[in-house]
Design an enzyme around this catalytic site. Sequence first.
Site: not given
Ligand code: BGC
Length: 733
Positions: A279
């Site tokens: 993530d």
């Molecule tokens: C989120 C993810 C997301 C990623 C990219 C993160 O903060 O937890 O679900 O895909 O950002 O935007």
Amino acid sequence: MNIHRSIRAVLATGLCLAALTAGARAADGQGWRDPALSPDERARLLDAQLTPDERIALLHGPMALPFKLDKLPDGAVGGAGYIPGIPRLGIPALKETDASLGVTNPMGIRPGDTATALPSGLALAATFNAKLAHDGGAMIGREALAKGFNVLLAGGVNLARDPRNGRNFEYLGEDPWLAGVLAGESIRGIQSNPIISTIKHFSLNGQETNRHWANSVIGEAAHRESDLLAFQIAIEKGQPGSVMCAYNLVNSAYSCGNDHLLNGVLKGDWGYKGWVMSDWGAVHATDYALKGLDQQSGEQLDDQVWFGEPLKQAVTAGTVPAARLSDMSRRILRSMFAAGLFEAKAPPVIDAAAHAAIAKSVADEGIVLLSNSKGLLPLAPSVKKVAVIGGHADSGVLSGAGSSQVTSVGGNPTVIPVGGEGFMAAWLRQAFHNSPPLAALRAALPGAVVSFNDGRYPAAAAALAKDADIVILFANQWMSEGLDAYDMNLPGGQDALIEAVAAANPNNIVVLQTGGPVLMPWLDKVGGVVAAWYGGQKGGEAIADILTGKTNPSGRLPVTFPASADQYPRPTLPGWGLPEKQQFDVVYEEGADVGYRRFAASGMKPLFPFGHGLSYTTFAYDKLRVKGGDTLTVSFEVTNTGKLQGKDAPQIYLAGAAGKKLRRLIGFEKIDLKPGERRTVTVKADPRLLASFDEAERQWRIEGGDYDVAVGPSAATTVLSGKARVGQRTLKP
Ligand code: BGC
């Protein structure tokens, strides 16, 4: 004869030529170009052509947003993430976008670009309709492709363990089978395009409060029988190219550096062949490479680009073996081959009307009629004076916020800042999709006067209500990534508004737009309640169609609505008010008994049970047959006994396993029946739903004995029951 001979000759020549070409390709290192080879083989051959630096280049990349970056990398499409390709070998860049509810446009990075906005994940889960999950996935996949992306960061499948979790709206409810099946179908739909989907957030990212320092604590068996089972089912069905690990720790190891979860369970027990991406801002060390992480995403959010120079040094020093480096890049290439990323195709042409129709179908089938105690719905055609109150119903339908927020076709006309500072401030705003329920109701009720009051002053709203034939009262609970609800009450004094309006006119319907369950202290004073979740870009029309009876409601609750907050194990949110960087435990003492399973185990009565949802027609179930053996096969008949066509979602639960009482959803189906029509539903249970996980032996175990089945319209109502003998057996993990 002759013709056949010549065809054979031509074919033989063709095959020889192909063999020669393949041979020549293999000799000059181009063998990976052969589309007849498996993705594994092509990835192995291509990886062998990479230099160590090229491998490293595939293993990390930035968020494609002007955040801590001077400019976007050349070739990046503004969005969630970017991993440069390797032009020398024709390896395309990975262009990543969020997410499951539609293609996002964070910070308006692509000026003016909009996308079809699906209703929330919970609304999709409430459809109990696997085909709609597939259709929605295929739709966002096409749009992502048309905008130049080839990776969709979709597939959120964390179970709704805590009703206050700010991201429940993105996910698919509290049951592993329902969530796993729908996530799998949605991913399968996305990947029916030449595009990679993720599944996320692996695992137990069960709350947003201080999510970077939350240590999710759970027993192994309980984890396997709940959240991990949802992932396992979805991965088997959807075959996502990538798994995104989570921000939180799981049993004291960060999820992206969790050897047990990534190497042990995912890649070991489940034989997962794709890659694990982090993530954004979830990597804390280079040795995560040894723990199973393959790629560092959104690298400018981390303290260091751990998978850049530090990883290179670790490989040179031998602390990360060169073979592991190859494994990392090979996994990425494998998913790229499997998705068809090397075979360039013209971007699809988008049929915006067809896509909007998909968003509408999900909204139609996801709206749950919770109660209709006075029979006020559907609205009588004779209704002349309608009062619509609150919820910004004049502006649009509410959507959840965070990385999944879609800028919908037509723009998000109303955006209300919520307050907050820094990077998060871009998210901290209530955005409404351009589908105002007020306008939709006016269009659906041309013979009525439909008036509106914004609900700011309960007395003014009550005055309007007093004079109306019927009151439609909207109540909103805005939820966002990065934030949890403090409690389960409707925010901003809306309970008092409902009380005041209900006192002025008993002919009222409450329409809830929420990110999950809320408490309803006013329930016995209102005429009916509709759970509309976050309805997406056609949400307003869908609400009006349900209220006026154009659509017969068929949504079913994918989460329990409790009678009181103390029916949940954690009275206050763990970590609430703690300073950043201070780790704390989130003890999942409910284990695998998430949601309705725990209510059943402890005999608690919810306000509305999992699976509940009313219709304007009635259904009867009979002729149950339960067959045992290796697993349970259950069949029964459903009849529409009412006067209207309608959809039902009959549910099959395991009610007892070899003498142990329990409640687990083992099957469901969405069926459409005309009045008087009857249909047989047959479900063969996934044997893991009958099993318990044996931690010591690392396998599933089904005890031999009688297995009880309950068929009904919710987790709390049994219409048919039966049993059959299932033999003792074990299953691989
Ligand atoms: C989120 C993810 C997301 C990623 C990219 C993160 O903060 O937890 O679900 O895909 O950002 O935007």
